[in-house]
Design an enzyme around this catalytic site. Structure first.
Site, PDB file in Angstrom:
ATOM      1  N   GLY A  79       1.907   3.856  -3.745  1.00 31.61           N
ATOM      2  CA  GLY A  79       0.599   4.381  -3.829  1.00 31.61           C
ATOM      3  C   GLY A  79      -0.219   4.954  -2.371  1.00 31.61           C
ATOM      4  O   GLY A  79      -0.946   6.203  -2.808  1.00 31.61           O
ATOM      5  N   HIS A  80       0.492   4.805  -1.531  1.00 30.76           N
ATOM      6  CA  HIS A  80       0.050   5.961  -0.381  1.00 30.76           C
ATOM      7  C   HIS A  80       1.184   6.539   0.376  1.00 30.76           C
ATOM      8  O   HIS A  80       1.570   5.588   1.219  1.00 30.76           O
ATOM      9  CB  HIS A  80      -1.111   4.405   0.338  1.00 30.76           C
ATOM     10  N   PHE A  81       1.531   7.071   0.656  1.00 30.67           N
ATOM     11  CA  PHE A  81       1.546   8.825  -0.547  1.00 30.67           C
ATOM     12  C   PHE A  81       3.143   8.536  -1.128  1.00 30.67           C
ATOM     13  O   PHE A  81       3.457   8.202  -0.490  1.00 30.67           O
ATOM     14  CB  PHE A  81       1.085   9.836  -0.565  1.00 30.67           C
ATOM     15  N   LEU A 131       2.256   6.898   4.165  1.00 37.65           N
ATOM     16  CA  LEU A 131       1.405   7.064   5.714  1.00 37.65           C
ATOM     17  C   LEU A 131       0.879   5.654   5.685  1.00 37.65           C
ATOM     18  O   LEU A 131      -0.199   5.067   4.278  1.00 37.65           O
ATOM     19  CB  LEU A 131       0.825   7.613   5.450  1.00 37.65           C
ATOM     20  N   HIS A 151       0.702  -0.868  -0.251  1.00 40.78           N
ATOM     21  CA  HIS A 151       0.029  -0.192  -0.154  1.00 40.78           C
ATOM     22  C   HIS A 151       0.651   1.074   0.205  1.00 40.78           C
ATOM     23  O   HIS A 151       0.049   1.689  -0.428  1.00 40.78           O
ATOM     24  CB  HIS A 151      -0.980   0.226   1.088  1.00 40.78           C
TER      25      HIS A 151
END
Length: 177
Positions: free
Chosen positions: A82-84, A89, A79
């Site tokens: 893409g986060h971020f 985070l 994750h």
């Protein structure tokens, strides 16, 4: 479930090799309640698997009351791509899911329903107080508030990093067959 049942057995074996006097009734009784769970033991209790198993170990467990679990947050988790980008985070929804999985340890040990699965029935009063980033160790304490008919339950969850509150809230569960 089987893990708790296997650990909470009573050993009534008698050693015949000892030359020391035997205890009263010549039995030794050992009763131990399991208070920690390894990753392998968690996988025997929860249906989650990579990349969605979000509890690395249980460091404290009180049957029917609470569990404390640990999630080591690493940059390798999918994750974070893409986060971020440039500022990773941990998504809040995954923090809540991790707390729910710790709560699942308490529920699966209480209910001897074969083939049943505890799922979210609701989430209340969830608040995020601190960002969780790679390198953090998320320590989650989940306490059982109530259970009805061994099918519905409500728990209070709390997630901390270095003693600082990251997330807290109430988690409701339902048993589905």
């Amino acid at each position: 479930m089987s893990i708790l049942a296997e650990v909470n057995t009573i050993d009534t074996t008698i050693s015949t090799e000892s030359t020391e006097p035997q205890a009263i009734n010549e039995t030794t009784i050992i009763s131990e309640i399991k208070t920690t769970f390894t990753s392998e033991e968690i996988q025997k209790l929860l249906p989650h698997r990579y990349p969605f198993l979000l509890v690395d170990k249980i460091i404290d467990y009180v049957p029917g009351k609470k569990a404390v679990g640990v999630k080591n947050v690493t940059i390798n988790e999918h994750h974070f791509q893409g986060h971020f980008p440039g500022r990773p985070l941990m998504p809040g929804v995954l923090i809540v899911e991790a707390m729910a999985q710790v709560g699942g340890i308490v529920l699966t040990q209480m209910s001897p329903v074969e083939g049943g699965l505890f799922v979210f029935a609701g989430i209340d009063k969830v608040r995020f107080r601190r960002q969780v980033v790679p390198g953090d160790q998320l320590v989650m304490t989940v306490e059982l508030l109530w259970v009805k008919q061994r099918r519905f339950g409500k728990m209070q969850g709390r997630a901390e990093v270095n003693g600082q509150l990251a997330c807290e809230g109430e988690l409701m569960f339902s048993l589905v067959n």
